[in-house]
Motif scaffolding. Structure first.
Motif, PDB file in Angstrom:
ATOM      1  N   THR A  41       0.841  -1.198   0.000  1.00 32.72           N
ATOM      2  CA  THR A  41       0.000   0.000   0.000  1.00 32.72           C
ATOM      3  C   THR A  41       0.876   1.248   0.000  1.00 32.72           C
ATOM      4  N   THR A  42       0.271   2.371  -0.285  1.00 32.19           N
ATOM      5  CA  THR A  42       0.993   3.638  -0.281  1.00 32.19           C
ATOM      6  C   THR A  42       1.526   3.943   1.114  1.00 32.19           C
ATOM      7  N   ARG A  43       0.750   3.629   2.117  1.00 33.30           N
ATOM      8  CA  ARG A  43       1.167   3.880   3.499  1.00 33.30           C
ATOM      9  C   ARG A  43       2.417   3.088   3.861  1.00 33.30           C
ATOM     10  N   SER A  44       2.457   1.823   3.460  1.00 35.07           N
ATOM     11  CA  SER A  44       3.627   1.007   3.791  1.00 35.07           C
ATOM     12  C   SER A  44       4.857   1.457   3.009  1.00 35.07           C
ATOM     13  N   MET A  45       4.670   1.921   1.771  1.00 30.79           N
ATOM     14  CA  MET A  45       5.805   2.467   1.020  1.00 30.79           C
ATOM     15  C   MET A  45       6.332   3.735   1.673  1.00 30.79           C
ATOM     16  N   ALA A  46       5.428   4.619   2.112  1.00 32.83           N
ATOM     17  CA  ALA A  46       5.835   5.868   2.753  1.00 32.83           C
ATOM     18  C   ALA A  46       6.548   5.590   4.075  1.00 32.83           C
ATOM     19  N   ARG A  47       6.139   4.555   4.770  1.00 34.77           N
ATOM     20  CA  ARG A  47       6.762   4.208   6.039  1.00 34.77           C
ATOM     21  C   ARG A  47       8.192   3.714   5.838  1.00 34.77           C
ATOM     22  N   ARG A  48       8.487   3.082   4.711  1.00 32.47           N
ATOM     23  CA  ARG A  48       9.819   2.554   4.438  1.00 32.47           C
ATOM     24  C   ARG A  48      10.755   3.580   3.803  1.00 32.47           C
ATOM     25  N   LEU A  49      10.226   4.672   3.312  1.00 37.51           N
ATOM     26  CA  LEU A  49      11.021   5.650   2.579  1.00 37.51           C
ATOM     27  C   LEU A  49      12.180   6.250   3.383  1.00 37.51           C
ATOM     28  N   PRO A  50      11.999   6.674   4.636  1.00 38.69           N
ATOM     29  CA  PRO A  50      13.141   7.231   5.379  1.00 38.69           C
ATOM     30  C   PRO A  50      14.296   6.235   5.528  1.00 38.69           C
ATOM     31  N   LEU A  52      15.058   3.786   3.489  1.00 36.42           N
ATOM     32  CA  LEU A  52      15.698   3.633   2.180  1.00 36.42           C
ATOM     33  C   LEU A  52      16.606   4.819   1.862  1.00 36.42           C
ATOM     34  N   ILE A  53      16.175   6.011   2.245  1.00 34.31           N
ATOM     35  CA  ILE A  53      17.003   7.199   2.012  1.00 34.31           C
ATOM     36  C   ILE A  53      18.277   7.127   2.845  1.00 34.31           C
ATOM     37  N   ARG A  54      18.148   6.748   4.122  1.00 29.79           N
ATOM     38  CA  ARG A  54      19.329   6.618   4.983  1.00 29.79           C
ATOM     39  C   ARG A  54      20.302   5.580   4.435  1.00 29.79           C
ATOM     40  N   ARG A  55      19.779   4.437   3.995  1.00 31.89           N
ATOM     41  CA  ARG A  55      20.660   3.392   3.458  1.00 31.89           C
ATOM     42  C   ARG A  55      21.349   3.854   2.185  1.00 31.89           C
ATOM     43  N   SER A  56      20.622   4.571   1.328  1.00 34.64           N
ATOM     44  CA  SER A  56      21.220   5.079   0.087  1.00 34.64           C
ATOM     45  C   SER A  56      22.319   6.092   0.377  1.00 34.64           C
ATOM     46  N   LEU A  57      22.062   6.993   1.307  1.00 34.54           N
ATOM     47  CA  LEU A  57      23.081   7.987   1.666  1.00 34.54           C
ATOM     48  C   LEU A  57      24.304   7.327   2.292  1.00 34.54           C
TER      49      LEU A  57
END
Length: 76
Positions: A41-50, A52-57
């Motif tokens: 769902t969109t909610r679960s994707m939004a919850r994982r976004l921070p 993913l950003i930290r891991r990418s950085l």
């Protein structure tokens, strides 16, 4: 393989070999990635976004610190 019927054609090709009215579709039964993509769902994707950003950085920081700083400065 699963076959999916194509919509009926309005014109018949002339002088060509007979064209099949089915389209082949490659299906992997029990593929967890496809099932997960359909269930997310969109909610679960939004919850994982921070995360993913930290891991990418963090990965970028290990590879090329100057590029991470430049990209961060340009994005701001």
């Amino acid at each position: 393989m699963t076959t999916i019927p194509k919509p009926a054609a309005t014109t018949v090709p002339t002088g060509e070999a007979e064209v099949s009215d089915e389209e082949l579709k490659f299906v992997i039964p029990g593929d967890r990635r496809i099932e997960a993509a359909n269930a997310i769902t969109t909610r679960s994707m939004a919850r994982r976004l921070p995360q993913l950003i930290r891991r990418s950085l963090a990965l970028g920081w290990q590879v090329d610190r100057a590029a991470v700083i430049a990209c961060t400065a340009l994005a701001a």
